[in-house]
Design an enzyme around this catalytic site. Sequence first.
Site, PDB file in Angstrom:
ATOM      1  CB  CYS A 292      41.325  32.965  42.615  1.00  0.00           C
ATOM      2  SG  CYS A 292      41.301  33.477  44.329  1.00  0.00           S
TER       3      CYS A 292
ATOM      4  CG  HIS B 179      37.220  32.576  41.358  1.00  0.00           C
ATOM      5  ND1 HIS B 179      37.343  31.618  42.344  1.00  0.00           N
ATOM      6  CD2 HIS B 179      37.742  33.719  41.869  1.00  0.00           C
ATOM      7  CE1 HIS B 179      37.925  32.169  43.398  1.00  0.00           C
ATOM      8  NE2 HIS B 179      38.169  33.440  43.139  1.00  0.00           N
TER       9      HIS B 179
ATOM     10  CG  ASN C 227      37.464  33.426  46.871  1.00  0.00           C
ATOM     11  OD1 ASN C 227      37.816  32.359  46.380  1.00  0.00           O
ATOM     12  ND2 ASN C 227      38.028  34.574  46.555  1.00  0.00           N
TER      13      ASN C 227
END
Length: 329
Positions: free
Chosen positions: A116, A256, A286
């Site tokens: 990520c 994020h 996500n």
Amino acid sequence: MRSVKAAITGVSGWVPETKLTNSDLEKLVDTNDEWIRTRTGIIERRILKTAGKGTSDIATPAVKELLQKTNTLPGEVDLLICATTTPDMQFPATANVICDKTGIKNAFSYDLNAACSGFLFALTTAAKFIESGTHKKVIVVGADKMSSIIDYQDRATCIIFGDGGGAVMLEPAKDENVIIDSILETNGVGRKFLHQKAGGSVKPASLETVEAREHYVYQEGAQVFKWAVKNLSKVVQQVVTRNQLSAKDVDWFVPHQANLRIINAAADFAGIGQEKVTINIHKYGNTTNGTIPLCLMEWEEKFKKGDNIVLAAFGGGFTWGATYLKWAL
Ligand code: UT7
């Protein structure tokens, strides 16, 4: 002589049309809308349903839009780095596929995997190519088709992830609105809490690994959550203080999008007001490498030239980092 610095000169993003809502997930696993909203902040995500389409098909429309928005001919691009955790295939690199699909013929290209945090790692790497003076137009892509590695029988993971991505153009800066600083960190100890058990060289694909559902994301959510809150908060604070900023100097915090509670904890720790935080997790979930460029794309209209922006991410590996830049558009 003034040293060359990199500026973001264009942003773009793309998500597939198909929505996967919390109520859709209620039909697949033992979960409910209220739990998902309160524990993660997610209401729906986008899924790339079309058979035979992969991460490059998410990145390609984003890169085409970026070329158009920045008046760049494909042949002018020097380098394309694709941050992804779900490449089209093990090899060749998805970056090469994206170049082929967008007509970028004079560039070299490669993938970068930092889960990520990949987009931030790629952005920092790309900035170094600009700063070295060797490259003038560098595209950084962050894109993932997370639905390709998610087990829709596992309620702990399938509620979080979605598909999407975006891209930014980096060029030599004309003024002081540049990528100023990045702090990037990794700790391999964290790999046991978030990984894909099979399909790599340690455990190649076999009938047994497929039957054991080992090609899907494995996550010990609570452990990842703890590490994420601690390290994301710390690194945001570090990049702010290292650049002699106070929280009030930060115009925008672009985190994020993994869990709204992680985002809020990091913003609170750094003293950054909620009104300065970009949040689209409720719409997209996500998207791994896609979250930050998708936020940049959606907030482009609100950002002003010269705004102080802090980007930050935490992901599998573990990997984490923060970047401080001044908006150049
Ligand atoms: O993108 C970068 C890396 N990833 C992350 O940053 C994600 C970090 N982790 C998280 O966001 C959270 O840990 C999750 C959203 C994954 C899980 O939330 P949590 O509050 O940490 O839940 P938990 O795993 O501690 O589980 C609490 C309870 C458990 O039930 P018991 O054992 O207390 O009875 C779970 O079985 O919640 C249960 N649970 C669910 N219940 C309803 C777990 N998933 C679900 C679900 N629906 N989808």
